[in-house]
Motif scaffolding. Structure first.
Motif, PDB file in Angstrom:
ATOM      1  N   LEU A 127       0.826  -1.203   0.000  1.00 62.13           N
ATOM      2  CA  LEU A 127       0.000   0.000   0.000  1.00 62.13           C
ATOM      3  C   LEU A 127       0.863   1.257   0.000  1.00 62.13           C
ATOM      4  O   LEU A 127       0.600   2.210  -0.752  1.00 62.13           O
ATOM      5  N   ILE A 128       1.890   1.265   0.867  1.00 64.49           N
ATOM      6  CA  ILE A 128       2.781   2.431   0.919  1.00 64.49           C
ATOM      7  C   ILE A 128       3.491   2.610  -0.421  1.00 64.49           C
ATOM      8  O   ILE A 128       3.603   3.735  -0.941  1.00 64.49           O
ATOM      9  N   SER A 129       3.951   1.501  -1.002  1.00 65.02           N
ATOM     10  CA  SER A 129       4.631   1.600  -2.300  1.00 65.02           C
ATOM     11  C   SER A 129       3.683   2.112  -3.371  1.00 65.02           C
ATOM     12  O   SER A 129       4.050   2.974  -4.182  1.00 65.02           O
ATOM     13  N   ALA A 130       2.449   1.575  -3.369  1.00 66.36           N
ATOM     14  CA  ALA A 130       1.481   2.028  -4.378  1.00 66.36           C
ATOM     15  C   ALA A 130       1.135   3.499  -4.197  1.00 66.36           C
ATOM     16  O   ALA A 130       1.039   4.253  -5.174  1.00 66.36           O
ATOM     17  N   LEU A 158      12.689   5.734  -1.481  1.00 67.17           N
ATOM     18  CA  LEU A 158      13.425   4.727  -0.709  1.00 67.17           C
ATOM     19  C   LEU A 158      13.297   4.986   0.786  1.00 67.17           C
ATOM     20  O   LEU A 158      13.138   4.048   1.590  1.00 67.17           O
ATOM     21  N   LEU A 159      13.371   6.275   1.194  1.00 69.98           N
ATOM     22  CA  LEU A 159      13.228   6.602   2.609  1.00 69.98           C
ATOM     23  C   LEU A 159      11.834   6.245   3.115  1.00 69.98           C
ATOM     24  O   LEU A 159      11.673   5.689   4.206  1.00 69.98           O
ATOM     25  N   ALA A 160      10.801   6.567   2.308  1.00 71.79           N
ATOM     26  CA  ALA A 160       9.425   6.231   2.709  1.00 71.79           C
ATOM     27  C   ALA A 160       9.246   4.725   2.808  1.00 71.79           C
ATOM     28  O   ALA A 160       8.553   4.228   3.709  1.00 71.79           O
ATOM     29  N   LEU A 161       9.865   3.980   1.900  1.00 73.80           N
ATOM     30  CA  LEU A 161       9.764   2.520   1.943  1.00 73.80           C
ATOM     31  C   LEU A 161      10.432   1.972   3.202  1.00 73.80           C
ATOM     32  O   LEU A 161       9.901   1.058   3.864  1.00 73.80           O
ATOM     33  N   LYS A 209       9.548  -0.206   8.811  1.00 76.93           N
ATOM     34  CA  LYS A 209       9.694  -0.185  10.269  1.00 76.93           C
ATOM     35  C   LYS A 209       8.346   0.043  10.951  1.00 76.93           C
ATOM     36  O   LYS A 209       8.029  -0.597  11.969  1.00 76.93           O
ATOM     37  N   LEU A 210       7.560   0.966  10.416  1.00 80.92           N
ATOM     38  CA  LEU A 210       6.243   1.226  11.001  1.00 80.92           C
ATOM     39  C   LEU A 210       5.356  -0.004  10.910  1.00 80.92           C
ATOM     40  O   LEU A 210       4.659  -0.366  11.870  1.00 80.92           O
ATOM     41  N   SER A 211       5.372  -0.652   9.750  1.00 82.36           N
ATOM     42  CA  SER A 211       4.546  -1.844   9.576  1.00 82.36           C
ATOM     43  C   SER A 211       4.956  -2.936  10.548  1.00 82.36           C
ATOM     44  O   SER A 211       4.113  -3.602  11.172  1.00 82.36           O
TER      45      SER A 211
END
Length: 593
Positions: free
Chosen positions: A21-24, A298-301, A306-308
């Motif tokens: 979801l984050i990647s999308a 890349l930083l968001a991924l 870590k959050l997930s």
């Protein structure tokens, strides 16, 4: 394909779902932002190209002005009074000596003109006898070219003509036309040829620090420069483009081309500038934005991973615990050991673990308590809604009025009073919360009988209900308020007749009953306000919300009333109830469900 992807996504773990979801979301955001940024870049590039083209073409305008100055110079030369007089005298003299003296004077006059012009390479005057008079470089105009220049000047009949030679020569040619005072004989006195230093004009007005190259073409050949800086294919592509500016690939690099056609000479000025050196900063900004986008992704991924993991790891432990106690005794759920590292956490996951055991111990109690409360609440709501129907009538008075009407032979009044009495008895008697559809229609017929005394032929009423639906059960006083509403809002505002119809039909396991009229209808905004209870009704009878709630409390939330209306066409109240096959309906059981 989409269904398979959706099923595969649902079956993934929460950790992988969050990563996908984050990647999308990031890719979608970057794609949208990139699209917008690309549109901004294109707009900016077009504006930049246009402004750059205008700046480059300004030098072309300066060259044009210098060529016009050369045009004016040739005009001043051929209209000079001394040269006119000398050339006229030259034709009148027969003495060779005198002719040479006059030609010397003409040469001196040409030197005076040429000496003050820095862009003039040489001047050459040819008289009618073909004799030459030079000023400047004597080799400036080759001899084989002179007859062609004379013919060109004669063809233009005294106006300036430009000649571009194969060796890069640019010559202004004009014919001497005789004039004397106010009389113009326009006889041919000779030809003036001015060789222009186009290279010096270009060097003075074209900025060369950016590496820009100027090419001048008359459509057939290149006028400037003599040695082409680029391949002929690249130059032809720049000269023949559809747009006045653009980017052209050639000679192993890209060039920004700006083209303009002279309205004065008809020549084409083509500026060729190395694209990378000209727009280097813009290219660098685009590359920087791309690198920043990749870094943010890349930083968001990484942060998303870590959050997930911080969310899903405690939840996985809790899930394992739930699976362990799934088949156990509810009385022993609170005695299971807890994970200290999780239960001590002060976040939502820790709170979830701490309250898990207490929640399970009270599940049974809450289920029983909630079920009992719902029974009481729904029964109370049903009784409260039914209690709103509380008419007050005087039966003895109605009987007296009926008796007096019969005694005085007033059958219409008698029918009206009997219908009103039946209607009031049906309204007051609320022991039966649901009645047969046929009984409900009898109530409607009694009400319509009363209203027909008032509206007469203006009220056109019809019932279209199949006999097999007569035993269907419906909450009492469901249709009569809808007919009353139709009379108030459809019949009363109209002058002509109003058609009100009740129709019913069965469809699978449901019965559909529609009360419709051809009145003025209602707008979508009015319907919205009506559903929200913001409309003050005219009467004080049973409201639409009352009917809707009684149907839902009796049969369940999947049944009820819908309103469909079209302004100036019709209004329809659509009731949907279960197909109960004439069996007596237990309201208590319905509420319990």
């Amino acid at each position: 394909m989409l269904a398979r992807f959706k099923s595969a996504y649902i079956n993934l773990g929460i950790h992988r779902q969050m990563l996908l979801l984050i990647s999308a979301l990031m890719l979608g955001s970057f794609a949208s932002y990139g699209l917008v940024l690309n549109m901004v870049y294109n707009t900016y590039d077009n504006q930049m190209y246009e402004k750059t083209s205008e700046l480059l073409n300004m030098s072309s305008f300066e060259i044009e002005n210098q060529l016009k100055d050369m045009d004016n110079l040739s005009f001043r030369v051929v209209t000079d009074e001394q040269l006119q007089r000398y050339l006229f005298q030259l034709q009148q003299q027969t003495s060779i000596y005198e002719k040479n003296v006059i030609r010397k004077k003409i040469t001196n006059r040409l030197v005076a003109f040429a000496g003050s012009e820095k862009f003039v390479y040489s001047m050459l005057a040819i008289d009618r006898e073909g004799e030459l008079m030079f000023a400047g470089n004597r080799e400036g105009i080759p001899a084989p070219m002179r007859p062609e220049l004379i013919r060109l000047a004669q063809q233009h009949g005294g106006s300036n003509a430009w000649y571009a030679g194969d060796q890069g020569e640019l010559i202004a040619v004009r014919q001497f036309k005789q004039f004397s005072g106010s009389t113009f004989t326009l006889n041919d006195l000779g030809t003036i040829m001015i060789r222009v230093r186009i290279d010096r004009i270009v060097q003075e007005h074209v900025e060369s620090s950016s590496g820009s190259q100027l090419i001048i073409s008359d459509g057939n050949k290149i006028l400037y420069p003599e040695q082409l800086p680029l391949s002929r294919t690249t130059i032809d592509e720049g000269l023949g483009g559809n747009k006045p500016y653009g980017v052209i690939a050639g000679n192993g690099e890209s060039f920004f081309s700006a083209r303009i056609q002279s309205p004065y000479t008809g020549w084409t000025y083509l500026h060729m500038t190395p694209f990378d050196s000209m727009f280097q900063r813009l290219i660098w900004i685009k590359q920087l934005v791309t690198v920043v986008f990749i870094g943010i992704f890349l930083l968001a991924l990484l942060l998303g991973t870590k959050l997930s993991r911080s969310i899903t790891h405690p939840m996985e432990r809790l899930l394992q615990k739930m699976r362990t106690v799934e088949t156990g005794n509810l009385d022993q759920l609170g005695e299971l050991p807890a994970d200290p590292s999780t239960t001590r956490a002060q976040n939502e996951v820790g709170l979830l673990h701490r309250t898990f055991n207490r929640m399970l111990r009270r599940i049974r109690e809450l289920i029983d308590e909630n079920y009992a409360k719902q029974l009481v609440i729904r029964e109370t709501e049903l009784k409260a809604l039914q209690a709103q129907i509380d008419p007050h009538f005087l039966y003895n008075t109605l009987e007296s009025i009926n008796w007096m009407a019969k005694m005085n032979k007033q059958p219409e009044i008698s029918r009206m009073v009997e219908a009103l009495g039946f209607l009031l008895r049906s309204s007051v008697n609320m022991t039966d919360k649901v009645i047969r559809l046929e009984d409900e229609l009898d109530i409607v017929r009694s009400y319509v009988t009363i209203q027909r005394m008032r509206f007469e032929e203006r009220l056109n009423f019809a019932i279209e209900v199949p006999p097999e639906l007569a035993d269907m059960l419906i909450p009492k006083l469901t249709l009569q308020p809808l007919v009353e509403n139709a009379i108030h809002y459809a019949l009363e505002p109209k002058i002509e007749a109003c058609h009100i119809r009740i129709k019913a039909w069965a469809e699978q396991d449901a019965v559909h009953i529609v009360v419709e009229d051809d009145g003025p209808g209602m707008t979508e905004q009015f319907l919205k306000r009506l559903h929200q209870g913001q409309v003050q009704t005219r009467g004080k009878g049973i409201g639409l919300n009352n009917i809707i709630e009684r149907i839902r409390l009796t049969f369940g939330p999947e049944y009820g009333l819908q309103i469909e209306s079209e302004p100036d066409v019709c209004t329809a109240f659509h009731i949907r109830i279960p197909y109960n096959k004439g069996e007596l309906y237990d309201v208590q059981s319905a509420v319990g469900r």
